[in-house]
Design a protein around this motif. Structure first.
Motif, PDB file in Angstrom:
ATOM      1  N   SER A 173       0.903  -1.197  -0.030  1.00 53.99           N
ATOM      2  CA  SER A 173       0.052   0.053   0.232  1.00 53.99           C
ATOM      3  C   SER A 173       0.691   1.294  -0.049  1.00 53.99           C
ATOM      4  CB  SER A 173      -0.900   0.036   1.264  1.00 53.99           C
ATOM      5  OG  SER A 173      -0.048   0.159   2.481  1.00 53.99           O
ATOM      6  N   ASN A 174       2.067   0.981  -0.268  1.00 55.79           N
ATOM      7  CA  ASN A 174       2.998   2.424  -0.105  1.00 55.79           C
ATOM      8  C   ASN A 174       2.485   3.467  -1.233  1.00 55.79           C
ATOM      9  OD1 ASN A 174       4.349  -0.407  -0.139  1.00 55.79           O
ATOM     10  ND2 ASN A 174       6.233   0.916   0.204  1.00 55.79           N
ATOM     11  N   SER A 175       1.955   3.406  -2.220  1.00 53.98           N
ATOM     12  CA  SER A 175       1.819   4.250  -3.282  1.00 53.98           C
ATOM     13  C   SER A 175       0.346   4.939  -2.804  1.00 53.98           C
ATOM     14  CB  SER A 175       1.398   3.895  -4.666  1.00 53.98           C
ATOM     15  OG  SER A 175       0.449   2.837  -4.578  1.00 53.98           O
ATOM     16  N   LEU A 176      -0.429   4.409  -2.096  1.00 59.62           N
ATOM     17  CA  LEU A 176      -1.741   4.906  -1.326  1.00 59.62           C
ATOM     18  C   LEU A 176      -1.489   5.737  -0.265  1.00 59.62           C
ATOM     19  CD1 LEU A 176      -4.094   1.914  -2.436  1.00 59.62           C
ATOM     20  CD2 LEU A 176      -3.934   3.980  -3.653  1.00 59.62           C
ATOM     21  N   CYS A 177      -0.381   5.216   0.449  1.00 60.98           N
ATOM     22  CA  CYS A 177      -0.515   5.463   1.694  1.00 60.98           C
ATOM     23  C   CYS A 177       0.926   6.683   2.172  1.00 60.98           C
ATOM     24  CB  CYS A 177      -0.114   4.613   3.043  1.00 60.98           C
ATOM     25  SG  CYS A 177      -1.295   3.362   3.055  1.00 60.98           S
ATOM     26  N   GLU A 244      -7.255  13.460   6.242  1.00 64.99           N
ATOM     27  CA  GLU A 244      -7.803  13.092   5.028  1.00 64.99           C
ATOM     28  C   GLU A 244      -6.839  12.344   4.131  1.00 64.99           C
ATOM     29  OE1 GLU A 244      -9.281  15.399   0.788  1.00 64.99           O
ATOM     30  OE2 GLU A 244      -8.248  16.523   2.302  1.00 64.99           O
ATOM     31  N   ALA A 245      -5.669  12.588   4.219  1.00 64.33           N
ATOM     32  CA  ALA A 245      -4.700  11.501   3.547  1.00 64.33           C
ATOM     33  C   ALA A 245      -4.611  10.239   4.146  1.00 64.33           C
ATOM     34  CB  ALA A 245      -3.362  11.976   3.573  1.00 64.33           C
ATOM     35  N   MET A 246      -4.784  10.039   5.661  1.00 67.20           N
ATOM     36  CA  MET A 246      -4.831   8.823   6.436  1.00 67.20           C
ATOM     37  C   MET A 246      -6.031   8.292   5.846  1.00 67.20           C
ATOM     38  SD  MET A 246      -5.327   8.405  10.312  1.00 67.20           S
ATOM     39  CE  MET A 246      -7.005   8.977  10.445  1.00 67.20           C
ATOM     40  N   ASN A 247      -7.140   8.730   5.605  1.00 68.30           N
ATOM     41  CA  ASN A 247      -8.506   8.096   5.502  1.00 68.30           C
ATOM     42  C   ASN A 247      -8.248   7.440   3.919  1.00 68.30           C
ATOM     43  OD1 ASN A 247      -9.896   8.463   7.817  1.00 68.30           O
ATOM     44  ND2 ASN A 247     -10.395  10.703   7.281  1.00 68.30           N
ATOM     45  N   LYS A 248      -7.522   8.008   3.106  1.00 70.76           N
ATOM     46  CA  LYS A 248      -7.356   7.388   1.954  1.00 70.76           C
ATOM     47  C   LYS A 248      -6.235   6.204   1.816  1.00 70.76           C
ATOM     48  CE  LYS A 248      -8.307  11.696  -0.724  1.00 70.76           C
ATOM     49  NZ  LYS A 248      -7.551  12.676  -1.336  1.00 70.76           N
ATOM     50  N   CYS A 249      -5.620   6.070   2.734  1.00 73.90           N
ATOM     51  CA  CYS A 249      -4.905   4.740   3.045  1.00 73.90           C
ATOM     52  C   CYS A 249      -5.554   3.651   3.613  1.00 73.90           C
ATOM     53  CB  CYS A 249      -3.922   4.969   3.980  1.00 73.90           C
ATOM     54  SG  CYS A 249      -2.553   3.628   4.553  1.00 73.90           S
ATOM     55  N   HIS A 306      -7.672   6.090  16.730  1.00 72.69           N
ATOM     56  CA  HIS A 306      -7.794   4.774  16.598  1.00 72.69           C
ATOM     57  C   HIS A 306      -7.870   4.311  15.145  1.00 72.69           C
ATOM     58  CE1 HIS A 306     -10.495   0.809  17.004  1.00 72.69           C
ATOM     59  NE2 HIS A 306      -9.489   0.941  17.988  1.00 72.69           N
ATOM     60  N   THR A 307      -8.341   5.034  14.203  1.00 77.42           N
ATOM     61  CA  THR A 307      -8.416   4.602  12.948  1.00 77.42           C
ATOM     62  C   THR A 307      -6.904   4.336  12.353  1.00 77.42           C
ATOM     63  OG1 THR A 307     -10.337   6.215  12.372  1.00 77.42           O
ATOM     64  CG2 THR A 307      -9.078   5.738  10.703  1.00 77.42           C
ATOM     65  N   ALA A 308      -6.115   5.400  12.768  1.00 77.52           N
ATOM     66  CA  ALA A 308      -4.849   5.051  12.320  1.00 77.52           C
ATOM     67  C   ALA A 308      -4.170   3.758  12.875  1.00 77.52           C
ATOM     68  CB  ALA A 308      -3.711   6.379  13.000  1.00 77.52           C
ATOM     69  N   ALA A 309      -4.512   3.221  13.979  1.00 80.84           N
ATOM     70  CA  ALA A 309      -4.157   2.114  14.690  1.00 80.84           C
ATOM     71  C   ALA A 309      -4.692   0.987  13.889  1.00 80.84           C
ATOM     72  CB  ALA A 309      -4.718   2.145  16.257  1.00 80.84           C
ATOM     73  N   ILE A 310      -5.810   1.098  13.455  1.00 82.71           N
ATOM     74  CA  ILE A 310      -6.357  -0.262  12.760  1.00 82.71           C
ATOM     75  C   ILE A 310      -6.164  -0.332  11.471  1.00 82.71           C
ATOM     76  CG2 ILE A 310      -8.514  -0.258  14.238  1.00 82.71           C
ATOM     77  CD1 ILE A 310     -10.253   1.113  11.825  1.00 82.71           C
ATOM     78  N   LYS A 311      -5.289   0.719  10.884  1.00 81.07           N
ATOM     79  CA  LYS A 311      -4.438   0.667   9.494  1.00 81.07           C
ATOM     80  C   LYS A 311      -3.715  -0.556   9.663  1.00 81.07           C
ATOM     81  CE  LYS A 311      -6.622   4.066   7.739  1.00 81.07           C
ATOM     82  NZ  LYS A 311      -7.663   3.961   6.647  1.00 81.07           N
ATOM     83  N   PHE A 312      -3.221  -0.923  11.061  1.00 78.95           N
ATOM     84  CA  PHE A 312      -1.941  -1.849  10.986  1.00 78.95           C
ATOM     85  C   PHE A 312      -2.363  -3.253  11.380  1.00 78.95           C
ATOM     86  CE2 PHE A 312       0.154   2.119  11.795  1.00 78.95           C
ATOM     87  CZ  PHE A 312       1.198   2.141  11.262  1.00 78.95           C
ATOM     88  N   TYR A 313      -3.719  -3.384  11.462  1.00 80.29           N
ATOM     89  CA  TYR A 313      -4.356  -4.368  11.811  1.00 80.29           C
ATOM     90  C   TYR A 313      -4.901  -5.488  10.698  1.00 80.29           C
ATOM     91  CZ  TYR A 313      -4.241  -2.668  16.790  1.00 80.29           C
ATOM     92  OH  TYR A 313      -4.058  -2.074  17.812  1.00 80.29           O
TER      93      TYR A 313
END
Length: 563
Positions: A173-177, A244-249, A306-313
């Motif tokens: 997901s490098n390009s998207l994040c 906003e960028a985080m939500n697109k990842c 918490h949204t940032a955290a669940i990107k890793f799960y």
């Protein structure tokens, strides 16, 4: 011509010996590489010249002795290599390098004593030693490769994922994040303002201490210089764009596993330190907003964390990234705890449901952590291109893959068997759907399995405790909320847990109810016994920082209901 050849031979061997000895001594005591190099070169030139002058009448005898020394050194190193094949890497830790040095020196002396007059005998002896080493390496290499093959077959028979596409099902997901990480990096590191980071860490650390000591957060926030830092306003202005960028990842998967099949130890990771600084800054800002009665905005920031955290799960997440996700999750929980400590009011029902949902563990994620470590260990022993913890003189052997394999043979068997046992346990024993982690069983199993350290050692106790802690912090929020609810309804703290409106949530370490302790008329503690499973009565409360499995410390929150 003969004299020239003898002179060059003697000069070469003497200078090589002197250079080696100088390297071992000088670099140990002199920090400057330039100065050390000058000393070594001068030492080699001067002492080589003096030795050649003193021994010029005995050039032939000197050449023979030096040749014997060379044979002895090679024989000594080859013998050390044979010893290493029997028990690497524990030979160095348990039997000490001094023992190897004595062995090598003894062989060297024996060679010089018995062969300098009979060089042919020395050459033949050395050839025999080298042949034995070569055969031992080939046998060890063959056993190692067959063991790896048998492990892969065993895992397939059990239905476990083995290849990269099964272990890591999510796409890179490098390009998207990348936009997310670029923007937060710019916001955090703008103008390289170190005082800004210091202010972030200072307030974040102060919040954790306050939540462990029962201190008021409002007082701490009022004294913080963060809001006055010249970079703070620009950070706040940039934050909506970062979110906003985080939500697109979609998720954090920072590598193509096929690309790292033969070199998993080179797997790249996102700039997690900047990410953690950004998360801490958001947490700090949420506390500032709550102290200004902007509670809804503060809650929204906690949700973003918490949204940032669940990107890793995600299934197949590498261990380091999973740890980052857990760390961010903890900050999210502390964010909610801090807001409640400031407002002193219970949460609406929808937030209690949110906390319950956040406490749930995705079985696919946590079991895949063990799968990814199994894969990593397998590839480590299959493709690892160099060995560590060996005498510098043997470093060239690390280029010989068969020697690497033979050297790591016993280590691979021990490590992969332990990893297999842990994978079997994690897939069959815990009930993650209901948050029954079976910590006590895991702790006992780990201590039984890990009898000695290996080249690929994993502290499963520490890994598993971090995963359990993720569930625990959300249960602590539920317990803390029940106390605030009781206080709101009765205008006093309950004397004991039986008076609370709901049974205390489960302590994920003991599978017993969490603990409640009334300190005085305005302060209380909700806590877990922590990994040691001993109730320390809240004497020392852990909130944030590295989680130490063996530390005698409860995990929880010490907060107040009044000024």
């Amino acid at each position: 011509m003969k004299k020239i050849a003898l002179f060059l031979w003697n000069a070469l061997i003497i200078s090589a010996l002197l250079a080696t000895i100088s390297l071992l001594i000088v670099y140990r005591y002199i920090e400057s590489q330039k100065v050390a190099s000058i000393i070594i070169v001068a030492t080699v030139i001067v002492f080589t010249a003096l030795t050649l002058i003193l021994l010029r009448k005995f050039a032939v005898q000197t050449a023979k002795i030096l040749f014997s020394i060379l044979l002895g050194i090679i024989a000594g190193l080859a013998s050390i290599s044979l010893f290493m094949l029997t028990d690497y890497p524990y030979f160095f830790e348990e039997k000490l390098p001094l023992a190897l040095a004595i062995i090598a020196f003894t062989i060297l002396i024996l060679f010089v004593f018995f062969t300098w007059r009979k060089l042919l005998a020395g050459v033949i002896t050395l050839i025999i030693i080298l042949i034995i080493l070569f055969i031992a390496v080939q046998i060890g290499n063959s056993i190692h490769l067959k063991f790896l093959e048998s492990q892969a077959t065993l895992w397939k028979q059990k239905g476990w994922p083995v290849d990269e596409k099964e272990i890591f099902p999510r796409s890179a997901s490098n390009s998207l994040c990348q936009d997310w990480f670029t923007k937060l990096d710019t916001a955090i590191n703008k103008n390289k303002n170190e005082s800004f980071k210091h202010n972030i860490h200072e307030l974040s650390g102060g919040i954790a201490i306050a939540l462990s000591k029962g201190n008021e957060l409002s007082d701490l926030i009022a004294k913080s210089p963060l809001s006055d830092n010249q970079q703070w306003e620009s950070f706040l202005a940039a934050n909506p764009s970062i979110i906003e960028a985080m939500n697109k990842c979609p998720h954090i998967q920072w590598f193509d596993p096929e690309q790292y099949k033969t070199k998993p130890w080179e797997i790249g990771l996102p700039k997690v330190l900047d990410l953690l600084d950004w998360v801490r800054a958001i947490d700090d800002y949420s506390m500032i907003l709550a102290s200004r009665d902007q509670v809804e905005e503060a809650k929204t920031l906690c949700k973003h964390i918490h949204t940032a955290a669940i990107k890793f799960y995600i299934p197949g997440q590498v261990l380091t990234n999973s740890f980052i996700g857990v760390a961010i999750d903890k900050i999210s929980a502390h964010c909610y705890a801090g807001i409640q400590q400031i407002t002193k009011i219970p949460w609406p029902a929808e937030f209690r449901e949110l906390f319950k949902a956040n406490a749930k563990t995705d079985p696919a994620w946590i079991t895949s952590i063990f799968d990814s470590q199994r894969w990593y260990g397998y590839r480590f022993y299959q493709y690892y291109g160099s060995i560590g913890n060996v005498p510098p003189a043997l470093a060239p052997l690390s280029k010989w893959q068969a020697f690497n394999n033979a050297l790591l043979r016993q280590d691979a068997e021990y490590s992969l068997n332990a990893i297999t046992a842990m994978n079997e346990w994690i897939k069959t024993t815990p009930d993650f759907e209901n948050n029954f982690y079976k910590w006590h069983e895991m702790h006992a199993k780990e201590n039984k399995l890990i009898e000695r350290r290996s080249a690929f050692t994993l502290d499963w106790n520490y890994i598993y405790a971090r995963m359990i802690h993720r569930t625990l912090i959300w249960n602590l929020l539920l317990a803390m909320d029940d106390v605030y609810l009781y206080h709101q309804q009765n205008n006093k703290l309950p004397d004991n847990a039986a008076m609370l409106p709901n049974p205390l949530p489960m302590d994920a370490f003991t599978e017993q109810p969490l603990h409640y302790l009334k300190i005085d008329e305005t302060h209380f503690i909700v806590y877990s016994t922590g990994p040691d499973e001993i109730d320390h009565k809240g004497a020392s409360i852990y909130v944030s920082g590295p989680l130490e499995v063996s530390k005698q410390q409860d995990i929880g929150y010490h907060v107040g209901v009044g000024p």
